[in-house]
Design an enzyme around this catalytic site. Structure first.
Site, PDB file in Angstrom:
ATOM      1  N   CYS A  62       0.847  -1.201   0.000  1.00  0.00           N
ATOM      2  CA  CYS A  62       0.000   0.000   0.000  1.00  0.00           C
ATOM      3  C   CYS A  62       0.874   1.239   0.000  1.00  0.00           C
ATOM      4  CB  CYS A  62      -0.898  -0.021   1.236  1.00  0.00           C
ATOM      5  SG  CYS A  62      -2.120   1.299   1.252  1.00  0.00           S
ATOM      6  N   CYS A  73      -7.604  -6.847  11.563  1.00  0.00           N
ATOM      7  CA  CYS A  73      -7.378  -5.552  10.906  1.00  0.00           C
ATOM      8  C   CYS A  73      -5.944  -5.067  11.038  1.00  0.00           C
ATOM      9  CB  CYS A  73      -8.272  -4.503  11.551  1.00  0.00           C
ATOM     10  SG  CYS A  73      -9.906  -4.547  10.903  1.00  0.00           S
TER      11      CYS A  73
HETATM   12 FE1  SF4 Z   1      -2.977   1.011   3.390  1.00  0.00          FE
HETATM   13 FE2  SF4 Z   1      -5.197   0.512   4.799  1.00  0.00          FE
HETATM   14 FE3  SF4 Z   1      -2.797  -0.163   5.767  1.00  0.00          FE
HETATM   15 FE4  SF4 Z   1      -3.460   2.425   5.601  1.00  0.00          FE
HETATM   16  S1  SF4 Z   1      -4.450   0.862   6.891  1.00  0.00           S
HETATM   17  S2  SF4 Z   1      -1.478   1.502   4.991  1.00  0.00           S
HETATM   18  S3  SF4 Z   1      -4.687   2.423   3.728  1.00  0.00           S
HETATM   19  S4  SF4 Z   1      -3.762  -1.020   3.934  1.00  0.00           S
END
Ligand code: SF4
Length: 341
Positions: free
Chosen positions: A115, A333
């Protein structure tokens, strides 16, 4: 070879005409790939042998089975998929998480390898960016798990920022919701984002899916310290954009708020959240941070989380603490790394 999965009926019609196939072959392909979830042309028995042979020469459906699956004590499953990329830099895997919950079954899918957003608390963000998935690779995660036909919901909350891969995201959403595709209601789908404002506006205008915004801190400077994208897309602008839309129908907006001990879990933060979200019909999901040795953050304790939740609910902002799933297999998450065992 071109992967046909992910193409719309119209795109398949153009493809068929280019190949000299009858136009109705496109509808038959949609039916086989999306409704019957067939992953090879040889099984498409109402296509002529000649068409099947030609398809095998020039295209694939674009399906490949997961290369690994880990199962959590709570029934959550983490699937690992290999992504074919001739330009690969070695980071060729993504993960999807299957979460059964009573009569619901949700799949959390990935849109990118790594990401670009760089959120400081996220294992995926720590990896940097290694490429975006095309629609076929996004849909493959949905079609190629054994539980595919039992899914009730899809959340785009896995690896990557969906709005940084907008075209492939929208192609996938089209396949999921169109009558020539799976025909799902868009209200069975949630797209999560850090809030890339121009793309968020497009998503809101062009689709009816639910939206989840990663908020994590209501104060601009504190949010920027954990989410660098705050500088480009301030949370105040995101909220004012969201306030231009109607959230009183079936479509829902929610905010993800991961709780970090001593960072964003004070009632001062709760009060600022109430101020920020005033006038917006929404829900806040509090998420337990999953501490790991590589991260400088700690988990808020239960009492603090409950006090925060109670404060928001008492001040008119619907709030729940989200149950954590799959932590023992690094499927919760912020823990997806796309690593082969
Ligand atoms: Fe990427 Fe989501 Fe991780 Fe932020 S939380 S770095 S947007 S995958």
């Amino acid at each position: 070879m071109q992967a046909l999965s992910g193409l719309s009926l119209e795109q398949l019609q153009s493809f068929c005409l280019e190949q000299g196939f009858p136009k109705f072959t496109a509808r038959q392909l949609c039916d086989w790939m999306y409704r019957k979830r067939v992953g090879n042309f040889d099984s498409m028995t109402n296509l002529s042998l000649k068409i099947r042979a030609r398809l095998n020469e020039i295209a694939t459906v674009g399906r490949s089975a997961p290369v690994d699956c880990q199962t959590s004590a709570d029934g959550t499953k983490k699937y690992l998929f290999a992504i074919q990329d001739p330009q690969s830099d070695g980071h060729n895997h993504v993960e999807s998480v299957y979460i059964p919950d009573g009569d619901r079954a949700t799949l959390c899918v990935s849109c990118q390898r790594g990401c670009k957003m760089g959120c400081r608390f996220c294992v995926t963000g720590k990896q940097g960016f290694h490429g975006s998935l095309d629609a076929a690779a996004i849909l493959n995660q949905i079609f190629s798990i054994p539980e595919s036909e039992t899914l009730s919901n899809i959340v785009f909350m896995g690896m990557g920022e969906p709005l940084d891969n907008y075209d492939a995201l929208c192609q996938s959403l089209q396949v999921l919701t169109a009558d020539w595709g799976l025909g799902w209601s868009p209200h069975r789908i949630t797209v999560s984002t850090v809030g890339i404002t121009p793309m968020l506006r497009r998503l809101l205008d062009e689709t009816q899916v639910h939206v989840a915004v990663s908020l994590h801190n209501p104060f601009a400077d504190e949010r920027a310290a954990i989410m660098p994208m705050q500088k480009a897309y301030p949370i105040a602008d995101i909220i004012s954009l969201l306030k231009q839309y109607n959230w009183f129908g079936q479509r829902r907006i929610s905010f993800e708020y991961t709780m970090f001990r001593g960072i964003n879990d004070d009632l001062v933060h709760a009060a600022e959240l109430v101020r920020l979200l005033k006038g917006l019909r929404c829900r806040v999901n509090l998420i337990r941070f999953h501490a790991s040795p590589e991260m400088p953050y700690k988990t808020s304790d239960e009492r603090t989380m409950t006090a925060f939740e109670d404060y928001l609910n008492a001040h008119g902002v619907t709030c729940t603490i989200r149950a954590s799933r799959g932590e023992d297999i690094m499927a919760a998450c912020g823990l997806l790394a796309g690593k082969n065992k």
